[in-house]
Design an enzyme around this catalytic site. Structure first.
Site, PDB file in Angstrom:
ATOM      1  N   VAL A 155     -47.867 -24.059 -30.814  1.00 32.12           N
ATOM      2  CA  VAL A 155     -47.721 -24.626 -29.461  1.00 32.12           C
ATOM      3  C   VAL A 155     -46.558 -23.969 -28.707  1.00 32.12           C
ATOM      4  O   VAL A 155     -46.647 -23.715 -27.503  1.00 32.12           O
ATOM      5  CB  VAL A 155     -47.532 -26.164 -29.526  1.00 32.12           C
ATOM      6  CG1 VAL A 155     -47.470 -26.740 -28.121  1.00 32.12           C
ATOM      7  CG2 VAL A 155     -48.661 -26.827 -30.314  1.00 32.12           C
ATOM      8  N   GLY A 197     -48.499  -9.892 -29.273  1.00 31.33           N
ATOM      9  CA  GLY A 197     -49.619  -9.573 -28.376  1.00 31.33           C
ATOM     10  C   GLY A 197     -49.878 -10.697 -27.393  1.00 31.33           C
ATOM     11  O   GLY A 197     -50.180 -10.458 -26.224  1.00 31.33           O
ATOM     12  N   ASP A 237     -32.870 -20.121 -39.450  1.00 31.33           N
ATOM     13  CA  ASP A 237     -33.337 -21.367 -40.072  1.00 31.33           C
ATOM     14  C   ASP A 237     -32.526 -22.519 -39.475  1.00 31.33           C
ATOM     15  O   ASP A 237     -31.284 -22.481 -39.539  1.00 31.33           O
ATOM     16  CB  ASP A 237     -33.118 -21.269 -41.596  1.00 31.33           C
ATOM     17  CG  ASP A 237     -33.746 -22.423 -42.351  1.00 31.33           C
ATOM     18  OD1 ASP A 237     -33.755 -23.554 -41.820  1.00 31.33           O
ATOM     19  OD2 ASP A 237     -34.227 -22.194 -43.475  1.00 31.33           O
ATOM     20  N   ALA A 297     -39.150 -26.538 -33.608  1.00 29.12           N
ATOM     21  CA  ALA A 297     -39.226 -26.135 -35.030  1.00 29.12           C
ATOM     22  C   ALA A 297     -39.423 -27.373 -35.884  1.00 29.12           C
ATOM     23  O   ALA A 297     -38.728 -28.365 -35.715  1.00 29.12           O
ATOM     24  CB  ALA A 297     -37.947 -25.412 -35.440  1.00 29.12           C
ATOM     25  N   TYR A 305     -43.253 -37.067 -42.529  1.00 28.40           N
ATOM     26  CA  TYR A 305     -43.228 -36.349 -41.248  1.00 28.40           C
ATOM     27  C   TYR A 305     -42.927 -37.316 -40.102  1.00 28.40           C
ATOM     28  O   TYR A 305     -42.002 -37.096 -39.313  1.00 28.40           O
ATOM     29  CB  TYR A 305     -44.582 -35.656 -41.052  1.00 28.40           C
ATOM     30  CG  TYR A 305     -44.809 -35.018 -39.701  1.00 28.40           C
ATOM     31  CD1 TYR A 305     -43.931 -34.068 -39.191  1.00 28.40           C
ATOM     32  CD2 TYR A 305     -45.941 -35.363 -38.941  1.00 28.40           C
ATOM     33  CE1 TYR A 305     -44.172 -33.474 -37.944  1.00 28.40           C
ATOM     34  CE2 TYR A 305     -46.190 -34.770 -37.716  1.00 28.40           C
ATOM     35  CZ  TYR A 305     -45.299 -33.833 -37.220  1.00 28.40           C
ATOM     36  OH  TYR A 305     -45.535 -33.254 -36.000  1.00 28.40           O
ATOM     37  N   LYS A 356     -39.623 -37.671 -37.719  1.00 27.68           N
ATOM     38  CA  LYS A 356     -39.717 -37.540 -36.256  1.00 27.68           C
ATOM     39  C   LYS A 356     -39.062 -38.742 -35.567  1.00 27.68           C
ATOM     40  O   LYS A 356     -38.378 -38.581 -34.554  1.00 27.68           O
ATOM     41  CB  LYS A 356     -41.186 -37.403 -35.825  1.00 27.68           C
ATOM     42  CG  LYS A 356     -41.792 -36.030 -36.140  1.00 27.68           C
ATOM     43  CD  LYS A 356     -41.123 -34.955 -35.300  1.00 27.68           C
ATOM     44  CE  LYS A 356     -41.902 -33.668 -35.244  1.00 27.68           C
ATOM     45  NZ  LYS A 356     -41.208 -32.603 -34.507  1.00 27.68           N
TER      46      LYS A 356
HETATM   47  N1  LIG Z   1     -50.138 -29.064 -33.360  1.00 26.42           N
HETATM   48  C1  LIG Z   1     -50.237 -30.371 -33.163  1.00 26.42           C
HETATM   49  O1  LIG Z   1     -51.338 -30.940 -33.161  1.00 26.42           O
HETATM   50  C2  LIG Z   1     -48.973 -31.188 -32.936  1.00 26.42           C
HETATM   51  C3  LIG Z   1     -49.125 -32.571 -32.780  1.00 26.42           C
HETATM   52  C4  LIG Z   1     -48.001 -33.341 -32.576  1.00 26.42           C
HETATM   53  C5  LIG Z   1     -46.749 -32.766 -32.501  1.00 26.42           C
HETATM   54  N2  LIG Z   1     -46.617 -31.417 -32.677  1.00 26.42           N
HETATM   55  C6  LIG Z   1     -45.249 -30.865 -32.625  1.00 26.42           C
HETATM   56  O2  LIG Z   1     -45.255 -29.650 -31.917  1.00 26.42           O
HETATM   57  C7  LIG Z   1     -44.237 -28.775 -32.420  1.00 26.42           C
HETATM   58  C8  LIG Z   1     -44.865 -27.432 -32.751  1.00 26.42           C
HETATM   59  O3  LIG Z   1     -45.848 -27.650 -33.767  1.00 26.42           O
HETATM   60  P1  LIG Z   1     -47.019 -26.631 -34.089  1.00 26.42           P
HETATM   61  O4  LIG Z   1     -48.235 -27.412 -34.310  1.00 26.42           O
HETATM   62  O5  LIG Z   1     -47.017 -25.552 -33.100  1.00 26.42           O
HETATM   63  O6  LIG Z   1     -46.560 -26.143 -35.530  1.00 26.42           O
HETATM   64  P2  LIG Z   1     -46.203 -24.688 -36.080  1.00 26.42           P
HETATM   65  O7  LIG Z   1     -46.037 -24.848 -37.559  1.00 26.42           O
HETATM   66  O8  LIG Z   1     -47.185 -23.684 -35.599  1.00 26.42           O
HETATM   67  O9  LIG Z   1     -44.797 -24.394 -35.418  1.00 26.42           O
HETATM   68  C9  LIG Z   1     -43.592 -24.829 -36.017  1.00 26.42           C
HETATM   69  C10 LIG Z   1     -42.673 -23.637 -36.134  1.00 26.42           C
HETATM   70  O10 LIG Z   1     -41.451 -24.099 -36.729  1.00 26.42           O
HETATM   71  C11 LIG Z   1     -40.990 -23.066 -37.576  1.00 26.42           C
HETATM   72  N3  LIG Z   1     -40.089 -23.622 -38.582  1.00 26.42           N
HETATM   73  C12 LIG Z   1     -40.418 -24.406 -39.656  1.00 26.42           C
HETATM   74  N4  LIG Z   1     -39.311 -24.667 -40.354  1.00 26.42           N
HETATM   75  C13 LIG Z   1     -38.276 -24.037 -39.723  1.00 26.42           C
HETATM   76  C14 LIG Z   1     -36.893 -23.936 -39.994  1.00 26.42           C
HETATM   77  N5  LIG Z   1     -36.344 -24.502 -41.072  1.00 26.42           N
HETATM   78  N6  LIG Z   1     -36.114 -23.222 -39.141  1.00 26.42           N
HETATM   79  C15 LIG Z   1     -36.655 -22.609 -38.049  1.00 26.42           C
HETATM   80  N7  LIG Z   1     -37.981 -22.658 -37.759  1.00 26.42           N
HETATM   81  C16 LIG Z   1     -38.778 -23.382 -38.593  1.00 26.42           C
HETATM   82  C17 LIG Z   1     -42.251 -22.492 -38.212  1.00 26.42           C
HETATM   83  O11 LIG Z   1     -41.997 -21.170 -38.720  1.00 26.42           O
HETATM   84  C18 LIG Z   1     -43.217 -22.508 -37.041  1.00 26.42           C
HETATM   85  O12 LIG Z   1     -43.220 -21.280 -36.354  1.00 26.42           O
HETATM   86  C19 LIG Z   1     -43.655 -29.493 -33.644  1.00 26.42           C
HETATM   87  O13 LIG Z   1     -42.439 -30.116 -33.298  1.00 26.42           O
HETATM   88  C20 LIG Z   1     -44.702 -30.522 -33.997  1.00 26.42           C
HETATM   89  O14 LIG Z   1     -44.134 -31.658 -34.623  1.00 26.42           O
HETATM   90  C21 LIG Z   1     -47.703 -30.608 -32.893  1.00 26.42           C
END
Ligand SMILES: NC(=O)c1ccc[n+]([C@@H]2O[C@H](COP(=O)([O-])OP(=O)(O)OC[C@H]3O[C@@H](n4cnc5c(N)ncnc54)[C@H](O)[C@@H]3O)[C@@H](O)[C@H]2O)c1
Length: 329
Positions: free
Chosen positions: A12, A43, A57, A80, A151, A155
């Site tokens: 996202v 890309g 991290d 993250a 999780y 949150k």
């Molecule tokens: N995708 C969904 O349906 C959804 C739903 C609700 C909330 N969210 C929230 O949206 C945000 C993005 O989620 P997403 O679905 O794109 O997930 P994603 O896993 O694609 O993105 C999360 C990113 O965090 C990075 N990350 C993980 N641990 C880390 C650390 N210790 N240090 C630095 N970076 C770290 C990962 O490398 C990854 O690129 C999150 O906060 C998630 O809780 C997503």
């Protein structure tokens, strides 16, 4: 405007990065992630001259502070995270606290010590509602939180940490809870291993194969939204000149039944008792509910596009990036 996004190479947040650049809302981005950018992200974001990729991290407080302090962003978006995967939760529950709670505290502390930052968006999740009360209809942004997995617990804790930072330092920290997001750039990352049903449907279209789902999935439904619509609302929250404090849902606000979702994707689906693509039709409340989007609509004037338009856009991205699905499938 310079925006620093944590988790910036993930699903996202990379869509947000593209939205901020293509809309002209940001002329500079810092994408901070523990994972180096892969060719898919480079890309997708395209205008990488305006982007600084930083491998950090969020558990490393000193590194986080140095990078945010040196970058001097106007706005920080903290996305993250490590998301719910039952095997990850069981094998290493502390990771959720370390990354999602302590990591959030590190990012907020670095932001408040960097005088350029005027707002931090904290990205949360509908997982905060857990199994929830049996409240019919769209769940309000002020509904009680009752997380039932590490999780969601992490949150809620991070949201409370964010609220305390806001009170202590007068920081503007909107909390943004997403529902089930789909769209371009969804793929496994170090933070997420389970792909959405729309991802599987797009993969089945692109690879021209039939998708196997459990029989009960066909009786389920949910509140899905494209990352592109989510990114548009996040961009509005980044650029708003007034205080944006409060909790926002980014969701469609409507239930879509799985058969209707399958039709929208034009995918071919069969049922199999052993399929891992499984949704429980009895789970309709809390984190499985439909969410009110009144606050985002009223405060930002944001409105998601019709689902058919969101799906058509995703499918056209998927068709143009079919190698991506063949490699992941
Ligand atoms: N995708 C969904 O349906 C959804 C739903 C609700 C909330 N969210 C929230 O949206 C945000 C993005 O989620 P997403 O679905 O794109 O997930 P994603 O896993 O694609 O993105 C999360 C990113 O965090 C990075 N990350 C993980 N641990 C880390 C650390 N210790 N240090 C630095 N970076 C770290 C990962 O490398 C990854 O690129 C999150 O906060 C998630 O809780 C997503």
């Amino acid at each position: 405007m310079h925006v620093l996004i944590t988790g910036g190479t993930g699903f996202v947040m990379s869509v947000l990065a593209r939205e901020l650049l293509t809309s002209g809302a940001a002329d500079r981005l810092t994408l901070l992630d523990q994972t180096a950018p892969d060719p898919a992200v480079v890309g997708f974001i395209a205008n990488t001259d305006a982007v600084n990729f930083d491998v950090v991290d969020v558990r490393d407080s000193e590194h986080v502070y140095r990078r945010i302090h040196d970058a001097r962003p106007d706005v920080v978006v903290h996305g993250a995270t490590v998301t719910q995967v039952p095997e990850w939760e069981r094998s290493d529950p502390t990771r959720y606290v370390d990354v999602n709670v302590l990591g959030t505290s590190h990012v907020l502390d670095a932001a408040r010590r960097t005088d350029s930052v005027r707002r931090v968006l904290y990205i949360s999740s509908a997982a905060v509602y857990g199994s929830g009360n049996c409240v019919p209809g769209p769940l309000s942004e002020d509904a009680p939180t009752r997380p039932d997995e590490m999780y969601g617990v992490s949150k809620v804790a991070a949201e409370m940490v964010a609220q305390r930072f806001a009170a202590l330092y007068g920081l503007d920290i909107p909390v943004v809870r997403f529902t089930m997001v789909f769209g371009p750039m969804e793929r496994p990352t170090s933070g997420r291993a389970q792909m959405s049903l729309p991802f599987h449907l797009a993969a089945s279209r692109v690879t021209n194969t039939s998708l196997e789902v459990s029989e009960r999935t066909l009786r389920a439904g949910g509140d899905w939204i494209s990352a592109v619509d989510v990114a548009r609302a996040l961009r509005m929250l980044c650029t708003d000149t007034e205080s944006c404090a409060g909790t926002y849902h980014l969701a469609s606000g409507e239930r879509t039944d799985v058969p209707d979702l399958i039709r929208a994707f034009g995918a071919s689906v069969t049922t199999s008792a052993s399929s891992t693509v499984d949704m429980d039709p009895d789970k309709k409340f809390g984190k499985h509910a439909i969410y009110s989007i009144a606050r985002a609509r009223g405060r930002l004037g944001w409105q998601p596009r019709p689902l058919a338009e969101q799906v058509a856009e995703y499918l056209s991205w998927a068709a143009a990036n079919s190698k991506f699905f063949h490699a992941l499938n």
